[in-house]
Design an enzyme around this catalytic site. Structure first.
Site, PDB file in Angstrom:
ATOM      1  N   GLN A  47       9.400   0.922  -0.889  1.00 44.98           N
ATOM      2  CA  GLN A  47       9.690   1.877  -1.963  1.00 44.98           C
ATOM      3  C   GLN A  47      10.409   3.101  -1.393  1.00 44.98           C
ATOM      4  O   GLN A  47      10.457   3.292  -0.177  1.00 44.98           O
ATOM      5  CB  GLN A  47       8.365   2.319  -2.616  1.00 44.98           C
ATOM      6  CG  GLN A  47       7.328   2.835  -1.617  1.00 44.98           C
ATOM      7  CD  GLN A  47       5.893   2.563  -2.027  1.00 44.98           C
ATOM      8  OE1 GLN A  47       5.615   2.267  -3.176  1.00 44.98           O
ATOM      9  NE2 GLN A  47       4.965   2.669  -1.092  1.00 44.98           N
ATOM     10  N   ASP A 102      -1.862   8.514   0.350  1.00 45.10           N
ATOM     11  CA  ASP A 102      -1.847   9.973   0.534  1.00 45.10           C
ATOM     12  C   ASP A 102      -3.066  10.452   1.313  1.00 45.10           C
ATOM     13  O   ASP A 102      -3.158  11.619   1.674  1.00 45.10           O
ATOM     14  CB  ASP A 102      -1.744  10.682  -0.829  1.00 45.10           C
ATOM     15  CG  ASP A 102      -2.828  10.217  -1.791  1.00 45.10           C
ATOM     16  OD1 ASP A 102      -4.007  10.542  -1.568  1.00 45.10           O
ATOM     17  OD2 ASP A 102      -2.501   9.510  -2.764  1.00 45.10           O
ATOM     18  N   GLU A 122      -3.334   0.034   3.434  1.00 44.76           N
ATOM     19  CA  GLU A 122      -2.171   0.576   2.714  1.00 44.76           C
ATOM     20  C   GLU A 122      -0.948  -0.248   3.137  1.00 44.76           C
ATOM     21  O   GLU A 122      -0.727  -0.476   4.326  1.00 44.76           O
ATOM     22  CB  GLU A 122      -2.023   2.062   3.074  1.00 44.76           C
ATOM     23  CG  GLU A 122      -0.682   2.703   2.807  1.00 44.76           C
ATOM     24  CD  GLU A 122      -0.271   2.720   1.328  1.00 44.76           C
ATOM     25  OE1 GLU A 122      -1.001   3.261   0.505  1.00 44.76           O
ATOM     26  OE2 GLU A 122       0.827   2.178   1.033  1.00 44.76           O
ATOM     27  N   ASP A 153      -0.904  -5.777   3.040  1.00 49.45           N
ATOM     28  CA  ASP A 153      -0.973  -5.923   1.594  1.00 49.45           C
ATOM     29  C   ASP A 153      -2.450  -6.100   1.207  1.00 49.45           C
ATOM     30  O   ASP A 153      -3.121  -7.015   1.712  1.00 49.45           O
ATOM     31  CB  ASP A 153      -0.157  -7.166   1.207  1.00 49.45           C
ATOM     32  CG  ASP A 153      -0.087  -7.361  -0.298  1.00 49.45           C
ATOM     33  OD1 ASP A 153      -0.900  -6.750  -1.024  1.00 49.45           O
ATOM     34  OD2 ASP A 153       0.781  -8.130  -0.741  1.00 49.45           O
ATOM     35  N   GLY A 154      -2.931  -5.233   0.331  1.00 48.99           N
ATOM     36  CA  GLY A 154      -4.337  -5.285  -0.074  1.00 48.99           C
ATOM     37  C   GLY A 154      -4.716  -6.618  -0.698  1.00 48.99           C
ATOM     38  O   GLY A 154      -5.867  -7.055  -0.587  1.00 48.99           O
ATOM     39  N   ASP A 171      -7.128   2.325  -4.995  1.00 53.07           N
ATOM     40  CA  ASP A 171      -6.363   3.543  -5.290  1.00 53.07           C
ATOM     41  C   ASP A 171      -4.884   3.168  -5.276  1.00 53.07           C
ATOM     42  O   ASP A 171      -4.148   3.475  -4.337  1.00 53.07           O
ATOM     43  CB  ASP A 171      -6.691   4.594  -4.221  1.00 53.07           C
ATOM     44  CG  ASP A 171      -5.964   5.892  -4.477  1.00 53.07           C
ATOM     45  OD1 ASP A 171      -5.317   6.031  -5.533  1.00 53.07           O
ATOM     46  OD2 ASP A 171      -6.027   6.781  -3.610  1.00 53.07           O
ATOM     47  N   SER A 172      -4.474   2.483  -6.326  1.00 55.38           N
ATOM     48  CA  SER A 172      -3.129   1.902  -6.328  1.00 55.38           C
ATOM     49  C   SER A 172      -2.146   2.765  -7.109  1.00 55.38           C
ATOM     50  O   SER A 172      -2.548   3.606  -7.908  1.00 55.38           O
ATOM     51  CB  SER A 172      -3.179   0.529  -6.995  1.00 55.38           C
ATOM     52  OG  SER A 172      -3.376   0.697  -8.375  1.00 55.38           O
ATOM     53  N   ASP A 174       1.178   2.604  -9.877  1.00 55.90           N
ATOM     54  CA  ASP A 174       1.309   1.913 -11.168  1.00 55.90           C
ATOM     55  C   ASP A 174       1.575   0.414 -10.958  1.00 55.90           C
ATOM     56  O   ASP A 174       2.124   0.023  -9.917  1.00 55.90           O
ATOM     57  CB  ASP A 174       2.462   2.516 -11.981  1.00 55.90           C
ATOM     58  CG  ASP A 174       2.191   3.964 -12.357  1.00 55.90           C
ATOM     59  OD1 ASP A 174       1.009   4.364 -12.351  1.00 55.90           O
ATOM     60  OD2 ASP A 174       3.159   4.691 -12.624  1.00 55.90           O
ATOM     61  N   PRO A 178       4.939  -3.530  -5.448  1.00 57.76           N
ATOM     62  CA  PRO A 178       3.860  -4.073  -4.619  1.00 57.76           C
ATOM     63  C   PRO A 178       2.473  -3.914  -5.235  1.00 57.76           C
ATOM     64  O   PRO A 178       1.547  -4.633  -4.878  1.00 57.76           O
ATOM     65  CB  PRO A 178       3.970  -3.273  -3.310  1.00 57.76           C
ATOM     66  CG  PRO A 178       4.751  -2.054  -3.628  1.00 57.76           C
ATOM     67  CD  PRO A 178       5.651  -2.416  -4.775  1.00 57.76           C
TER      68      PRO A 178
HETATM   69  N1  SAM Z   1      -3.160   8.450  -7.027  1.00 60.13           N
HETATM   70  C1  SAM Z   1      -1.994   7.730  -7.235  1.00 60.13           C
HETATM   71  C2  SAM Z   1      -1.707   7.282  -8.634  1.00 60.13           C
HETATM   72  O1  SAM Z   1      -2.613   6.935  -9.402  1.00 60.13           O
HETATM   73  O2  SAM Z   1      -0.535   7.275  -8.976  1.00 60.13           O
HETATM   74  C3  SAM Z   1      -1.778   6.599  -6.295  1.00 60.13           C
HETATM   75  C4  SAM Z   1      -2.300   6.800  -4.925  1.00 60.13           C
HETATM   76  S1  SAM Z   1      -1.576   6.040  -3.579  1.00 60.13           S
HETATM   77  C5  SAM Z   1      -0.151   6.965  -3.248  1.00 60.13           C
HETATM   78  C6  SAM Z   1      -1.032   4.461  -4.075  1.00 60.13           C
HETATM   79  C7  SAM Z   1      -0.628   3.638  -2.864  1.00 60.13           C
HETATM   80  O3  SAM Z   1      -0.790   2.244  -3.127  1.00 60.13           O
HETATM   81  C8  SAM Z   1       0.815   3.808  -2.414  1.00 60.13           C
HETATM   82  O4  SAM Z   1       0.848   4.532  -1.220  1.00 60.13           O
HETATM   83  C9  SAM Z   1       1.337   2.370  -2.249  1.00 60.13           C
HETATM   84  O5  SAM Z   1       2.137   2.191  -1.108  1.00 60.13           O
HETATM   85  C10 SAM Z   1       0.031   1.599  -2.168  1.00 60.13           C
HETATM   86  N2  SAM Z   1       0.156   0.182  -2.521  1.00 60.13           N
HETATM   87  C11 SAM Z   1       0.883  -0.361  -3.527  1.00 60.13           C
HETATM   88  N3  SAM Z   1       0.750  -1.690  -3.532  1.00 60.13           N
HETATM   89  C12 SAM Z   1      -0.102  -2.009  -2.510  1.00 60.13           C
HETATM   90  C13 SAM Z   1      -0.632  -3.235  -2.017  1.00 60.13           C
HETATM   91  N4  SAM Z   1      -0.310  -4.404  -2.571  1.00 60.13           N
HETATM   92  N5  SAM Z   1      -1.488  -3.175  -0.968  1.00 60.13           N
HETATM   93  C14 SAM Z   1      -1.819  -1.997  -0.384  1.00 60.13           C
HETATM   94  N6  SAM Z   1      -1.339  -0.815  -0.813  1.00 60.13           N
HETATM   95  C15 SAM Z   1      -0.495  -0.808  -1.861  1.00 60.13           C
END
Ligand code: SAM
Length: 290
Positions: A47, A102, A122, A153-154, A171-172, A174, A178
């Site tokens: 991203q 974050d 993450e 990848d979670g 804590d993903s 939208d 990914p």
């Molecule tokens: N608090 C925020 C919100 O609700 O918009 C989101 C917090 S955090 C920044 C979300 C994180 O999920 C991102 O850093 C993203 O890279 C991570 N992410 C997205 N898809 C993922 C996956 N499949 N496995 C692990 N992490 C993932």
């Protein structure tokens, strides 16, 4: 500090000599923030990652043009997604955070001395490194030795783990790109398997105003897999609609301890919030009853 001025990153535009970030991922709604400075801007394998300094919300993490967390309101979301589930499992020892780049959730979880291991899975290392370097109001420059960062990848990670975690926090971002699979029933089924027999999970389940369909689907998926499900809400100003939802799935009945163990330095969560956040507005109660 390197300021990225020479060429503007995507999503940031100059209007009347001012810098503006416009979230335009929605068909009928655009939200704009006036920006003081572009602190960090790079494309990762997953991203586009930016840290911006804004006028009203201080520093913000922006992924693919969408605000994820800010210095001003990040604590509301991060405290709610961490302290609420942990109050229902006061003896948790091993916690998994999926996403959460974050580091705000990991920072809150690390406040509990009884927790021995915090695994943060993450997908994007660039998010973690940029937030540790430039968004310490949220990340707290987390260096607790109990926190292990796993860049994976979670979805794949939970498939490999069984009966291991007391609490799993999803804590993903939208459900696009990914993060899309982090909202699927298969994923929640693997989360359930990765939990110990008395474990519980929580996920952010989007806006009850703008994404009621996603919230209802998430609730239904989790209810099919866990005997005890509860939705709670908080108001997060930088999320569209303000009102935001979280969904807990638990293997045992959800009851709060007589005396809460909320850390003394929270800015948002307290015992009153803990009780009140489960009181849902009428439209939402009805939507979940259907
Ligand atoms: N608090 C925020 C919100 O609700 O918009 C989101 C917090 S955090 C920044 C979300 C994180 O999920 C991102 O850093 C993203 O890279 C991570 N992410 C997205 N898809 C993922 C996956 N499949 N496995 C692990 N992490 C993932």
């Amino acid at each position: 500090m390197k300021h990225v001025h020479d060429s503007l990153p995507p999503y940031v535009k100059v209007e009347n000599g001012e810098l503006w970030l416009t979230e335009d991922d929605r068909e009928n709604l655009k939200i704009s923030y006036r920006i003081k400075d572009i602190i960090f801007s790079e494309q990762s394998d997953f991203q586009h990652v930016m840290i911006l300094d804004s006028y009203d919300f201080g520093r913000m993490l922006v992924l693919d043009g969408v605000v994820q967390t800010t210095s001003i309101d990040g604590h509301i979301y991060n405290e709610m997604i961490s302290h609420v589930p942990l109050q229902f499992h006061p003896s948790a020892k091993k916690v998994l955070i999926i996403g959460g780049g974050d580091c705000g959730a990991a920072r809150e979880v690390a406040k509990y001395k009884h927790i021995e291991e915090i695994h943060m899975v993450e997908i994007d290392e660039k998010v973690v490194l940029s937030c540790k370097a430039h968004l310490q109001e949220v990340s707290g420059n987390l260096s607790d030795p109990r926190v292990q960062f796993i860049y994976d990848d979670g979805v794949a990670f939970v498939k490999e783990h069984e009966n291991e975690y007391d609490v799993i926090i999803i804590d993903s971002s939208d459900p696009v790109g990914p993060a899309e699979a982090l909202f699927s029933r298969d994923f929640y089924a693997n989360v359930r398997r990765a939990l110990k027999d008395d474990g519980l999970m929580v996920c952010q389940s989007q806006s009850p105003i703008f994404h009621l369909d996603i919230l209802r689907q998430t609730y239904t998926n989790i209810r099919e897999l866990f005997p005890h499900v509860q939705v709670y809400t908080a108001t997060v100003p930088t999320y569209p609609g303000g009102l935001w939802s979280f969904t807990i799935g638990s293997t045992k009945p959800l009851s709060l301890p007589e005396t809460s163990t909320i850390p003394s330095d929270t800015k948002y969560v307290n015992e009153g919030i803990l009780k009140q956040c489960f009181q849902l507005p009428q439209f939402l109660k009805k939507a979940l009853e259907k």
